[in-house]
Scaffold this active site. Structure first.
Site, PDB file in Angstrom:
ATOM      1  N   LYS A  52       0.843  -1.202   0.000  1.00 10.84           N
ATOM      2  CA  LYS A  52       0.000   0.000   0.000  1.00 10.84           C
ATOM      3  C   LYS A  52       0.876   1.249   0.000  1.00 10.84           C
ATOM      4  O   LYS A  52       0.626   2.199  -0.740  1.00 10.84           O
ATOM      5  CB  LYS A  52      -0.948  -0.015   1.206  1.00 10.84           C
ATOM      6  CG  LYS A  52      -2.077  -1.028   1.038  1.00 10.84           C
ATOM      7  CD  LYS A  52      -2.865  -1.295   2.306  1.00 10.84           C
ATOM      8  CE  LYS A  52      -3.833  -2.449   2.075  1.00 10.84           C
ATOM      9  NZ  LYS A  52      -4.553  -2.881   3.268  1.00 10.84           N
ATOM     10  N   GLN A  96      -4.974  -1.921   9.495  1.00  7.74           N
ATOM     11  CA  GLN A  96      -4.843  -3.247   8.901  1.00  7.74           C
ATOM     12  C   GLN A  96      -5.436  -4.309   9.837  1.00  7.74           C
ATOM     13  O   GLN A  96      -5.093  -4.364  11.012  1.00  7.74           O
ATOM     14  CB  GLN A  96      -3.350  -3.528   8.623  1.00  7.74           C
ATOM     15  CG  GLN A  96      -3.076  -4.796   7.864  1.00  7.74           C
ATOM     16  CD  GLN A  96      -3.568  -4.748   6.415  1.00  7.74           C
ATOM     17  OE1 GLN A  96      -3.474  -3.725   5.732  1.00  7.74           O
ATOM     18  NE2 GLN A  96      -4.102  -5.849   5.941  1.00  7.74           N
ATOM     19  N   ASP A 119     -11.166   2.381   3.784  1.00  7.86           N
ATOM     20  CA  ASP A 119     -11.485   0.952   3.622  1.00  7.86           C
ATOM     21  C   ASP A 119     -12.993   0.739   3.468  1.00  7.86           C
ATOM     22  O   ASP A 119     -13.425  -0.342   3.062  1.00  7.86           O
ATOM     23  CB  ASP A 119     -11.005   0.153   4.856  1.00  7.86           C
ATOM     24  CG  ASP A 119      -9.673  -0.551   4.608  1.00  7.86           C
ATOM     25  OD1 ASP A 119      -9.298  -0.700   3.419  1.00  7.86           O
ATOM     26  OD2 ASP A 119      -9.026  -0.951   5.586  1.00  7.86           O
TER      27      ASP A 119
END
Ligand code: NDP
Length: 292
Positions: A52, A96, A119
């Site tokens: 990322k 994460q 997200d």
């Protein structure tokens, strides 16, 4: 059969974002910023976070990665999230997953400002997606829709069968593709492990989206001629003919199903690469929402 080239489309999207950021720099404006937060040192999570960060660099997004000890307290993590919620230079934020057991994932997701939730996991964004309002859409489902769009694959009135009902893929992609707009408007069936006879559903699919995490599960006799196949699965299987003794396959038996499919995504090289491209797109969106 047409191979849906996720690598090419992801690269196109990255170039588009890079151009937009170059224009911001030329105009002397701020650039989009993304903070990624990782707790512990799970090797897969580390690879994802590093990928990322690398992708952000490629397009000119400013990124910072907070790598935290696995024994960090929930309160300290919440405090860090709160500090990034208040920062003007970081427009997007993601934590994460999975998190260590002593931390409540739901509490953490809910602590991220919905306007920075790149997200798309915050309940407010999930609710907006279901209601058909503008929202941050989770990256993998957004990537699937983008692939269909850029390959001009008609979804309106088509029967989409989704295998899997996870919160990150199955449920959001089903909700996305049932919305009343020109890139969706499909008739969606969602299947999960309680389905008695999966074939009766999969054989009627015009578009089949497989997200179950079972290597090469979908076979040619489960689909109809001309089906569009989107394979989300990422499964590592043993293969002694490969240098490291294993290889990655999807949830679809590619060799078998590609004989009947009109379009199909490969694994690797399909949906996986789109996920990061859509994260960059969501970060750019967060930049616009948060006033640049
Ligand atoms: P989960 O394990 O969270 O969910 C799997 C889903 O599949 C569940 O809903 C489960 O049903 C269902 N399922 C399992 N077995 C069957 C079966 N035999 N028949 C019907 N349904 C079944 O998976 P994820 O959604 O997180 O991931 C799915 C796959 O996609 C994985 O391989 C993962 O690695 C990959 N992935 C890829 C991404 C990418 O960027 N390309 C991103 C995210 C995931 P039930 O709910 O009843 O248990």
């Amino acid at each position: 059969m047409i191979l849906i080239d996720g690598k090419r489309i992801a690269s196109e999207i990255k170039t588009e974002i890079k151009n937009k950021i170059s224009a911001l720099i030329e105009d002397g404006k701020n650039i989009p910023g993304l903070v990624t937060i990782m707790v512990g040192n799970d090797p897969s999570s580390l690879i994802y976070i590093n990928n990322k960060e690398k992708a952000c660099k490629e397009v000119g997004i400013q990124s910072v990665s907070e790598k935290l000890r696995s024994d960090i307290s929930q309160q300290d993590l919440l405090n860090l999230i709160s500090s990034y919620n208040n920062r003007k230079d970081y427009h997007g934020m993601l934590v994460q997953l999975p998190l260590p057991k002593h931390i409540d994932e739901n509490k953490i997701i809910e602590a991220i400002s919905p306007d920075k939730d790149v997200d798309g996991f915050h309940p407010i964004n999930i609710g907006k997606l279901i209601a058909g309002k503008d929202a941050f859409v989770p990256c993998t489902p957004a990537g699937i829709q983008e692939l269909l769009k850029r390959y001009n694959i008609e979804t309106v009135g088509k029967h989409v069968v989704v295998l899997g009902r996870s919160n990150i893929v199955g449920k959001p992609v089903a909700n996305l593709l049932m919305q009343k707009n020109k890139y969706a408007n499909a008739i969606v069936t969602v299947c999960h492990s309680a389905a008695h006879d999966l074939n009766q559903y999969t054989r009627t699919a015009d578009i089949l989206i497989a997200a179950i995490g079972k290597p090469e599960f979908v076979k040619a006799d489960m689909v109809k001629e001309g089906v569009v196949v989107i394979d989300v699965g990422i499964n590592r299987i043993k293969d002694d003919s490969h240098p490291n003794g294993s290889r990655v396959v999807g949830d679809v038996d590619f060799q078998d199903v590609s004989k009947k499919a009109s379009y199909i995504t490969p694994v690797p090289g399909g949906v996986g690469l789109m996920t990061i491209a859509m994260l960059l797109q969501n970060t750019y969106k967060a930049y616009l929402i948060n006033g640049g």
